[in-house]
Design a protein around this motif. Sequence first.
Motif, PDB file in Angstrom:
ATOM      1  N   LYS A 192     102.835  58.014 -21.328  1.00 17.88           N
ATOM      2  CA  LYS A 192     101.529  57.829 -20.701  1.00 17.88           C
ATOM      3  C   LYS A 192     100.532  57.310 -21.728  1.00 17.88           C
ATOM      4  O   LYS A 192      99.710  56.453 -21.458  1.00 17.88           O
ATOM      5  CB  LYS A 192     101.023  59.169 -20.145  1.00 17.88           C
ATOM      6  CG  LYS A 192     100.950  59.174 -18.627  1.00 17.88           C
ATOM      7  CD  LYS A 192     100.254  60.422 -18.133  1.00 17.88           C
ATOM      8  CE  LYS A 192     101.271  61.533 -17.907  1.00 17.88           C
ATOM      9  NZ  LYS A 192     100.682  62.822 -17.537  1.00 17.88           N
ATOM     10  N   GLU A 193     100.597  57.945 -22.902  1.00 15.93           N
ATOM     11  CA  GLU A 193      99.687  57.537 -23.980  1.00 15.93           C
ATOM     12  C   GLU A 193     100.493  57.112 -25.194  1.00 15.93           C
ATOM     13  O   GLU A 193     101.643  57.482 -25.342  1.00 15.93           O
ATOM     14  CB  GLU A 193      98.796  58.733 -24.374  1.00 15.93           C
ATOM     15  CG  GLU A 193      97.780  59.093 -23.325  1.00 15.93           C
ATOM     16  CD  GLU A 193      97.232  60.492 -23.572  1.00 15.93           C
ATOM     17  OE1 GLU A 193      97.251  60.919 -24.748  1.00 15.93           O
ATOM     18  OE2 GLU A 193      96.840  61.134 -22.601  1.00 15.93           O
ATOM     19  N   ASN A 239     103.649  64.065 -21.875  1.00 11.91           N
ATOM     20  CA  ASN A 239     103.241  62.675 -21.963  1.00 11.91           C
ATOM     21  C   ASN A 239     104.290  61.690 -21.438  1.00 11.91           C
ATOM     22  O   ASN A 239     104.021  60.499 -21.314  1.00 11.91           O
ATOM     23  CB  ASN A 239     102.989  62.387 -23.459  1.00 11.91           C
ATOM     24  CG  ASN A 239     101.753  61.548 -23.637  1.00 11.91           C
ATOM     25  OD1 ASN A 239     101.280  60.952 -22.663  1.00 11.91           O
ATOM     26  ND2 ASN A 239     101.248  61.491 -24.837  1.00 11.91           N
TER      27      ASN A 239
END
Lengths: 263, 264, 327
Positions: free
Chosen positions: C259-260, C302
Amino acid sequence: MRKYLFIYKSEVMSSLQYLANILFGFLGYFIMLFIFFQLWKYLYSDPDSVMNGYTMAEMVWYVIMTEILWSTLGGKNLCQKISNDVKSGNIAYNLCKPYSYIHYALFSHLGSITIKAVLYTLLGLVLGFCFLGEFPNISFLSILLWIISSIGSLAISSLFVIFIGLFSFKIEDANPFYWVYSKFILILGTIFPIEFFPKILRPILRYSPIFATTYGPANLFVHFSFQNAFRVLIAQFIYLGIAYVLCYFVYQKGVKKLNVNGG
Amino acid sequence: MLTAVKNQGRVSFLSIKYALMQEMLNRVTFFTNILFMILNNASFIIQWIVLYSIQNNVGGYTFKQILLLWGIAAGTYGFSHFFFENAYDLSQIINEGKLDAYLVQPKNVLLSSITSKVKTSALGDIFYGYIMCFFAGLGVVDILLFTILSIIGGITLTAIAVLLGSLSFWFQKADMIAESGNGFMTNFATYPDGIFKGIVKVLLFTLIPVGIVNYLPISILTEHKVEFFFLIFLFMIAIVFFAFFLFYRGLKRYSSSNLMSMRI
Amino acid sequence: MSVIEVKNLQKTFRVKKKESGLKGSLKSIIKPTYRQIEAVKGIDFTVSKGEMIAFIGPNGAGKSTTIKMLTGILYPDSGDISILGLDPKKERKKLAYEIGTVFGQKEQLWTHLTPYDNFKFFGAIYDIPEEVVERKIQELKEVFELEEFLNTPVRNLSLGQRIRCEIVASLIHEPKILFLDEPTIGLDPVVKENIRSLIKRMNKEYKTTIFLTSHDVGDIEKLCKRVIIINHGELVLDDTMENLKYHYLNKKMVEAKMKEKVNLEEEEGITILKDKGYNLKIEVDTTLKSVADALKLLNPDNIVDINISNIPLENIITEIYKKEEEK
């Protein structure tokens, strides 16, 4: 029409790859002509005598011309290809393509035999010359009409074979039907001119496909007359129509069955 | 030794039996194939009726002898193609690496491969041979002789096919040579030898031994020439030995292949 | 006691070179040119009785060529082969009684017959008396659970059932060595597992020596104690499974979509193969770090998508092969 010409052209190109096969095919063709030449040489103990309206030279040329058409057609392979298309379900895929399967089959087959036709014709002429020592005395116009009628003959014969191949919709193996048809053409139309058969049979043969596919064109080469040429072309025109309609009906009926079975 | 031959015979018999069962899966196709082959052969009689209407002796053969010539041609061809159909596909079998399955079996590779397929229509040829015997008016003893001659000729034809097919071990394109060669044998088979002269006649008794497979048997059947019988028998033995020799010689050059193949 | 001995085995194929186009085909008819392909370039190995050996390598490495020479299908150019003291070159038939073969890509069964009839046919091929075949079929039926389709024509069987029958057919004559060439090719995972357990059972119950080629890591991992790797016609490695596993199969590849962005540093047991911010590809050495620990580094919350896989055998072989060249 343009797409069919394209199919025709690409088949001509791809047939070039099988040149070696065609050259080997010459052997069988050569042997057949050689046997017939020997046979007629034996039967015409006097080469100048006339048998049923044919001298020995005319007889040999007649057989060479019909054998060119016979060997060029390659009907066995065509029949097999069509029946494979039907049995493997390939034909179903053709349903969603924007062309007629019959046109496609006809043009691709004619394309695949074009090179063969030219080579066999040349070889046939050379062999005839070697056997007999001379060419028949024929005019340019008669050669042209002979070529046109030969093309017509191949188209009609191809359509008849496609028609038989399409029988595979109904029965598992269409090949036996092809044998019978091909033997009919071979024995009644290829190895003898119509004049050699009993009087009662002759009119039937004259109206059969034999006149349009073998006897007609070959006879133009041996006994040319404009009246003859005109009759051959008319007969070919009619038979082309008949053969096409037959193919069309069997195909339509077969495709319907295909839809019901879901392919 | 004797048990080995017996065991080999048992396997070849089973192989032919199973191949026949495969052909008989569809009865209608099976019988139409046989029937239509008979009709196919019969149609050629028209050719000879026409020729004999011109002259009552073609190439030194009477009409009865022509019938027998057709009988022998159909009988030898039928015998060979029915029992040993794969001999005619040997080139393809070699080129596509289909010998693998037979090579791992403790049996004769050549026999295993040529007996694993039968040709249904060849049964029609065999029947046609007997029909011709009937029309030629052969007696019981002669029909028996006809059977033996068909078997000898059939084995000879098979050996020729194996010789031609084995060339594929050396040349990839040998399949076309094989096809032409086998074609020669059938093309000449149904024409009387009297129409050929000189070098061609010599070829027909040597390089293209149609004379030995087809013409001599006619003399044996109609004139009972015993010396010819021994001649064709010896020829068969010799060519069979040669066929095995060449095949096994070539087998050392066999390159198999990883082609997907199935025995459908 | 060694049952297979191979010394300096070689095989070269001659392949016709063809140039493209009409001119090329004409030229190749008149004056063909050939290319030599050295499929097997002098290999040596021995196999002991009762062993299960994986003979592996990428496509075209020479493994099929080797197995075909061992079984008498191909004639070697040079070198010596001794299988149970027999030379496949000279004693092909004798050898055939002693070995069994299964070629995953080639079927030996008649498809229109039932497995039962096929087994009877194989019984005849190996000269086994009728009543012995009958007994053997009953026995194999029990062991390999063929009951439900023993009398169904082979063409109506599923691919997995067919392969099972192929294997059983090769066992009718109780071979001492079984050669399997890609037995699980094209099969789905469940069937693969089934076939593997079958092979294992065979080795255990009948003490059959198993010689198996495959390029499926699963086959090798689950079946064999010893691995021989071949590449470009040469032996690259001949070692126990344990060693190979220790060196190579303890690595996992982790591909993750994040995601990041994460900033991952290489540390012991972790090699970064690709780092494009959101897309990561790392190699985890499980002897040094567990996969779970590696995932923690990525911060599980994440992860959008993740794929954890074994290192493909091809990569392992290339790696081994590279090392060989460096030596």
